[in-house]
Write an enzyme that holds these catalytic residues in place. Structure first.
Site, PDB file in Angstrom:
ATOM      1  N   ASP A  56       0.963  -1.151   0.026  1.00 38.90           N
ATOM      2  CA  ASP A  56       0.100  -0.071  -0.193  1.00 38.90           C
ATOM      3  C   ASP A  56       0.689   1.339  -0.058  1.00 38.90           C
ATOM      4  OD1 ASP A  56      -1.663  -2.258   0.976  1.00 38.90           O
ATOM      5  OD2 ASP A  56      -2.413  -0.955   2.740  1.00 38.90           O
ATOM      6  N   GLU A 238     -10.590  -2.230   4.317  1.00 36.55           N
ATOM      7  CA  GLU A 238      -9.115  -1.728   4.805  1.00 36.55           C
ATOM      8  C   GLU A 238      -9.042  -0.413   4.238  1.00 36.55           C
ATOM      9  OE1 GLU A 238      -6.453  -5.711   4.876  1.00 36.55           O
ATOM     10  OE2 GLU A 238      -6.915  -4.972   3.006  1.00 36.55           O
TER      11      GLU A 238
HETATM   12  C1  FRU Z   1      -3.995  -3.537   2.643  1.00 31.18           C
HETATM   13  C2  FRU Z   1      -3.547  -4.095   4.027  1.00 31.18           C
HETATM   14  C3  FRU Z   1      -3.577  -2.911   5.182  1.00 31.18           C
HETATM   15  C4  FRU Z   1      -2.615  -3.225   6.024  1.00 31.18           C
HETATM   16  C5  FRU Z   1      -1.377  -3.301   5.169  1.00 31.18           C
HETATM   17  C6  FRU Z   1      -0.601  -4.366   5.924  1.00 31.18           C
HETATM   18  O1  FRU Z   1      -3.370  -4.063   1.580  1.00 31.18           O
HETATM   19  O2  FRU Z   1      -3.779  -5.439   4.358  1.00 31.18           O
HETATM   20  O3  FRU Z   1      -5.146  -3.263   5.774  1.00 31.18           O
HETATM   21  O4  FRU Z   1      -2.305  -2.026   6.885  1.00 31.18           O
HETATM   22  O5  FRU Z   1      -1.796  -3.899   4.043  1.00 31.18           O
HETATM   23  O6  FRU Z   1       0.691  -4.549   4.969  1.00 31.18           O
END
Ligand code: FRU
Length: 526
Positions: A56, A238
């Site tokens: 992300d 998320e």
């Molecule tokens: C989304 C996610 C988020 C989390 C991160 C962990 O892709 O699962 O919810 O903070 O990636 O790397």
């Protein structure tokens, strides 16, 4: 990522084993950089880390002439692991300078996704009036609690920078929002809310979004939640984001709530849904509980927007991770894994009494258009069957393609565009007149052996008018498609073993006119 279904401790052990067996951490030698950035599948005008795993985008904030991009990063491997915040800076959203890692995991856990703001009035007290702090919000994900089988795995924390994002100090009072009993409880997104003169923080908590307020960025009051009875629920919610946008051609302001979901995306795996509605600083009320998608492609996830873009500029700029949790860890790149989408300006329009979020790549992309290579159509072409276009001088694998089709009264069954290489590997974008949908076919796109979830056709419902405008950015191993100025978007990756060199347009069961076309090479940003 759906962490509930993730065998986390086992993965950590596996990663440690991999890390130990591969010896000391590899670093990229400067003299190697050019070579590395031209390796197979390496995007030439998208941001990608120079080595190792990325997911992300995080902490996107503009300050003093610089766009900051932080990102979920695991520097010791090309698969996901203990998360850090990687960091890059750009002054034009096109060229990126890699910076040292901004946040490292510590005794409270891994550093998961989040956001950053400029605390202009120093409400946090971390800086001063003359030197406002940048304040970052992230989730601590505690592997020790995971190991012990606890649920209070995730909590929210802050860090600040007084030197334009170069170094960060974690707040001593962390966590600022302790776990509330939800095992999935993460990805804080903070905005300054002019209307109530307070900060708002949004959080994703399993199947809903929580809304908080604060005066000082440290003490947060829970206000309300949204989503248990709205949107799609085939996965975990998320990375939320919330911001106002003016509706095109009117004075109306609507709030847009972005919520990423995985799995449960429109074409499998990860996806980004949005709602439009009203927000009084305490509660979000959606116009409709139905999910709409920011992007119908399979490879745009965890996208959120930049904070603090100056008012004079006025843009709401979005960036996503150009991959999908269904196969992100196994895509066939060797030294690094995955890239970001191009930055996109979001706008809101009203169509058939519905608010539609549009995305268009930022205008700065034109800085790297190689105008001398531009090819355009002299006169309209009637397309019936397959026609290969003369694209001499065009590096199709690194190009911008725009085309306008006129369908006329005798609509064909389908029409579209194919990009192909000498080996016959191809990707095809077509519009099915009968099904009223765009289809992106990567079933013959090259290497698909790494995952049985990768191949297949992505669908996107859409009603075209008399004419339809298509715009595509092709970069090594990805296509970003924008229909009619971004009313519909599809982002797709693929792994063709040789560069695409042939461009075909086609119409099946009738004809269309290709009335306009312009193709241009895009320069590498390296
Ligand atoms: C989304 C996610 C988020 C989390 C991160 C962990 O892709 O699962 O919810 O903070 O990636 O790397």
């Amino acid at each position: 990522m759906n962490l509930n279904h993730f065998n986390f401790p086992a993965l950590v052990l596996l990663l440690l084993a991999v890390a130990c067996s591969s010896g000391p951490k590899k670093t990229v030698e400067k003299e190697d950089a050019i070579k590395l950035y031209t390796e197979k599948y390496r995007p030439q005008f998208h941001f990608s880390p120079d080595s190792a795993w990325m997911n992300d985008p995080n902490g996107m904030v503009y300050y003093d002439g610089e766009y900051h991009l932080f990102y979920q990063y695991y520097p010791d491997s090309t698969v996901w692991g203990p998360m850090h915040w990687g960091h890059a800076i750009s002054t034009d959203l096109v060229h990126w300078q890699n910076m040292p890692i901004a946040l490292y995991p510590d005794s409270l856990g891994y550093i998961f996704s989040g956001s950053a703001v400029v605390d202009w009035n120093n409400s946090s007290g971390f800086g001063s009036g003359e030197n406002p702090p940048l304040v970052a919000f992230y989730t601590y994900h505690d592997p020790v609690i995971v190991e012990a089988g606890g649920v209070d795995v995730e909590s929210q924390a802050i860090a600040y920078s007084l030197d334009k994002g170069r170094s960060w100090t974690k707040y001593k009072g962390n966590p600022v929002i302790p776990n509330d009993g939800n095992r999935d409880f993460r990805d804080p997104n903070v905005i300054w809310n002019e209307d109530i003169q307070k900060w708002n923080l949004l959080l994703s908590a399993n199947d809903h979004v929580q809304i908080y307020t604060s005066d000082d960025l440290k003490n947060w009051k829970y206000e309300s939640d949204f989503g248990i009875d709205a949107g799609t629920h085939d996965g975990v919610w998320e990375c939320p984001d919330l911001f106002p946008l003016q509706v095109e051609g009117s004075d109306e302001i609507k709030w847009v709530l972005i919520v990423n979901i995985n799995p449960g995306g429109p074409n499998g795996g990860s996806g980004t849904q949005y709602f439009t509605g009203d927000f009084d600083g305490h509660q979000f009320t959606a116009d409709s509980k139905e999910t709409k998608w920011v992007d119908w492609g399979r490879d745009n996830y965890a996208g959120v927007t930049w904070s603090d873009v100056p008012k004079e500029d006025g843009r709401r700029i979005f960036l996503g991770w150009m991959s999908n949790w269904d196969y992100a860890s196994v895509v066939p790149t060797e030294r690094w894994r995955s890239a970001m989408t191009l930055p996109r300006t979001l706008s809101l329009t009203k169509k058939n009494n519905q608010y539609v979020l549009k995305s268009a790549t930022v205008k700065e992309m034109e800085l790297i258009f190689d105008k001398s290579s531009e090819i355009s159509l002299d006169e309209a072409l009637i397309i019936s069957g397959v026609k290969e276009l003369d694209i001499q001088g065009l590096t199709l694998n690194q190009s911008h393609l725009s085309a306008e089709f006129e369908t006329g009264e005798t609509l064909p069954e389908s029409f579209g565009i194919t990009l192909e290489n000498e080996l016959g590997e191809n990707v095809t974008l077509s519009y099915s007149v009968t099904a009223h949908q765009f289809q992106f076919d990567r079933t013959k796109s090259g290497d698909m052996s790494f995952s049985d979830k990768f191949s297949g056709i992505a669908f996107a419902p859409y009603k075209i008018g008399w004419t339809v405008k298509l715009e595509m950015f092709v970069d090594a191993a990805s296509v970003e498609l924008f229909v009619d100025g971004g009313e519909l978007v599809m982002t797709e990756i693929f792994f063709n073993s040789q560069a695409f060199s042939k461009l075909q347009v086609f119409a099946n069961g009738g004809h269309v006119s290709l009335t306009k076309a312009k193709f241009v090479n895009i320069n590498s940003i390296f």
